[in-house]
Scaffold this motif. Sequence first.
Motif, PDB file in Angstrom:
ATOM      1  N   VAL A  40       1.145  -0.891   0.169  1.00 30.17           N
ATOM      2  CA  VAL A  40      -0.310  -0.062  -0.153  1.00 30.17           C
ATOM      3  C   VAL A  40       0.928   0.564   0.174  1.00 30.17           C
ATOM      4  CG1 VAL A  40      -1.727   1.270   1.323  1.00 30.17           C
ATOM      5  CG2 VAL A  40      -1.724  -1.117   1.366  1.00 30.17           C
ATOM      6  N   HIS A  41       0.606   2.033  -0.732  1.00 28.92           N
ATOM      7  CA  HIS A  41       0.972   3.336  -0.861  1.00 28.92           C
ATOM      8  C   HIS A  41       0.619   4.549  -0.766  1.00 28.92           C
ATOM      9  CE1 HIS A  41       2.763  -0.184  -3.196  1.00 28.92           C
ATOM     10  NE2 HIS A  41       4.474   0.211  -3.042  1.00 28.92           N
ATOM     11  N   VAL A  42       1.141   5.807  -0.805  1.00 30.68           N
ATOM     12  CA  VAL A  42       0.448   6.799  -0.785  1.00 30.68           C
ATOM     13  C   VAL A  42       1.106   8.049  -1.980  1.00 30.68           C
ATOM     14  CG1 VAL A  42      -0.858   7.249   1.608  1.00 30.68           C
ATOM     15  CG2 VAL A  42       1.415   8.740   0.585  1.00 30.68           C
TER      16      VAL A  42
ATOM     17  N   ALA B   3       9.006   4.369  -3.582  1.00 30.04           N
ATOM     18  CA  ALA B   3       8.909   3.448  -4.821  1.00 30.04           C
ATOM     19  C   ALA B   3       8.164   3.811  -6.020  1.00 30.04           C
ATOM     20  CB  ALA B   3       7.531   2.371  -4.152  1.00 30.04           C
ATOM     21  N   ILE B   5       6.618   3.177 -10.450  1.00 28.20           N
ATOM     22  CA  ILE B   5       5.985   2.265 -10.866  1.00 28.20           C
ATOM     23  C   ILE B   5       6.509   3.188 -12.644  1.00 28.20           C
ATOM     24  CG2 ILE B   5       3.870   1.331 -12.072  1.00 28.20           C
ATOM     25  CD1 ILE B   5       2.664   2.114  -9.023  1.00 28.20           C
ATOM     26  N   GLU B  36      14.852  -1.782  -2.521  1.00 23.74           N
ATOM     27  CA  GLU B  36      14.756  -3.155  -1.319  1.00 23.74           C
ATOM     28  C   GLU B  36      14.315  -4.107  -2.491  1.00 23.74           C
ATOM     29  OE1 GLU B  36      11.231  -3.302  -1.096  1.00 23.74           O
ATOM     30  OE2 GLU B  36      10.451  -4.497   0.695  1.00 23.74           O
ATOM     31  N   TYR B  38      13.146  -4.361  -7.007  1.00 20.42           N
ATOM     32  CA  TYR B  38      13.078  -4.080  -8.331  1.00 20.42           C
ATOM     33  C   TYR B  38      12.154  -5.102  -9.733  1.00 20.42           C
ATOM     34  CZ  TYR B  38      14.552  -1.116 -12.477  1.00 20.42           C
ATOM     35  OH  TYR B  38      15.355  -0.813 -13.529  1.00 20.42           O
ATOM     36  N   TYR B  53       8.186  -1.671 -11.224  1.00 18.01           N
ATOM     37  CA  TYR B  53       8.069  -1.621  -9.314  1.00 18.01           C
ATOM     38  C   TYR B  53       9.321  -1.971  -8.675  1.00 18.01           C
ATOM     39  CZ  TYR B  53       6.297  -2.197  -4.879  1.00 18.01           C
ATOM     40  OH  TYR B  53       5.972  -1.292  -3.816  1.00 18.01           O
ATOM     41  N   ALA B  89       3.461   6.659 -11.423  1.00 17.20           N
ATOM     42  CA  ALA B  89       3.296   7.242 -10.444  1.00 17.20           C
ATOM     43  C   ALA B  89       4.698   7.441  -8.927  1.00 17.20           C
ATOM     44  CB  ALA B  89       2.562   6.414  -9.878  1.00 17.20           C
ATOM     45  N   ALA B  90       5.014   7.984  -8.507  1.00 19.98           N
ATOM     46  CA  ALA B  90       6.094   7.949  -7.616  1.00 19.98           C
ATOM     47  C   ALA B  90       5.009   7.776  -5.928  1.00 19.98           C
ATOM     48  CB  ALA B  90       6.781   9.917  -7.426  1.00 19.98           C
ATOM     49  N   LEU B  91       5.879   7.629  -5.548  1.00 14.06           N
ATOM     50  CA  LEU B  91       5.154   6.688  -4.002  1.00 14.06           C
ATOM     51  C   LEU B  91       5.700   6.608  -2.775  1.00 14.06           C
ATOM     52  CD1 LEU B  91       3.673   3.729  -6.204  1.00 14.06           C
ATOM     53  CD2 LEU B  91       2.320   5.970  -5.407  1.00 14.06           C
ATOM     54  N   GLU B  92       5.192   6.952  -1.767  1.00 18.31           N
ATOM     55  CA  GLU B  92       5.388   6.566  -0.419  1.00 18.31           C
ATOM     56  C   GLU B  92       5.366   5.542  -0.267  1.00 18.31           C
ATOM     57  OE1 GLU B  92       4.809   7.894   4.339  1.00 18.31           O
ATOM     58  OE2 GLU B  92       5.566   9.995   2.834  1.00 18.31           O
ATOM     59  N   LEU B  93       6.136   4.111   0.522  1.00 15.70           N
ATOM     60  CA  LEU B  93       5.373   2.918   0.504  1.00 15.70           C
ATOM     61  C   LEU B  93       4.489   2.931   1.775  1.00 15.70           C
ATOM     62  CD1 LEU B  93       5.204  -0.352  -0.388  1.00 15.70           C
ATOM     63  CD2 LEU B  93       7.226  -0.196   1.354  1.00 15.70           C
ATOM     64  N   ARG B  94       3.789   3.148   2.345  1.00 16.19           N
ATOM     65  CA  ARG B  94       2.906   2.281   3.880  1.00 16.19           C
ATOM     66  C   ARG B  94       2.887   1.724   4.510  1.00 16.19           C
ATOM     67  NH1 ARG B  94       0.074   7.436   5.677  1.00 16.19           N
ATOM     68  NH2 ARG B  94       0.863   9.135   4.780  1.00 16.19           N
ATOM     69  N   SER B  95       2.751   0.084   3.480  1.00 17.91           N
ATOM     70  CA  SER B  95       2.537  -1.443   4.250  1.00 17.91           C
ATOM     71  C   SER B  95       2.342  -2.421   2.977  1.00 17.91           C
ATOM     72  CB  SER B  95       2.080  -1.594   4.679  1.00 17.91           C
ATOM     73  OG  SER B  95       0.115  -1.709   4.066  1.00 17.91           O
TER      74      SER B  95
END
Lengths: 95, 95
Positions: A40-42, B3, B5, B36, B38, B53, B89-95
């Motif tokens: 899950v990402h934002v 992260a 995509i 972490e 690829y 990803y 997308a450029a993302l922040e991984l949350r979980s």
Amino acid sequence: MYALIGKLVTKAGQRDRLVAILSEAAREMEATSDCESYRVHVSLDEADTVFVYEVWRSEDAHAASLSLAEVKAYIDQAKPILERMERIAALELRS
Amino acid sequence: MYALIGKLVTKAGQRDRLVAILSEAAREMEATSDCESYRVHVSLDEADTVFVYEVWRSEDAHAASLSLAEVKAYIDQAKPILERMERIAALELRS
């Protein structure tokens, strides 16, 4: 393996609530043998936007997961705070 | 964690050649402590289309990787067979 990228846009200010719901779903999905990864990402560029990256043993395994009671419960929790959902891509994982 | 995509569309018939190049890059990137994950995929819906990803320790760690000689070598191998590249997308991984 079968991978999916999904984009979920929430109603204003509901992004972190959706992240919490999906993070709980992620833990449960990854505990099953069929789900290799549920992340899950934002978005860093778009407000109220969550991206999910999932990897499943097969397309059928993913389809079967959607009929599980716990998955339906997560979907029901998320629906009221969602503006729209979009499948970005259905993929075959190569490496 | 940071992260990304990415969607890469190749010239006709060059998809698997790009997958081979990116899979080799994937092994090398994942061997570094900054990367972490690829993962290289082919689209099930669009011809000649590859999705990557990536998950990095930070945005800076990813930026630094682009200046590595081996990464530049992979980019040079891929460029001639690419039609276009798109950051989904450029993302922040949350979980």
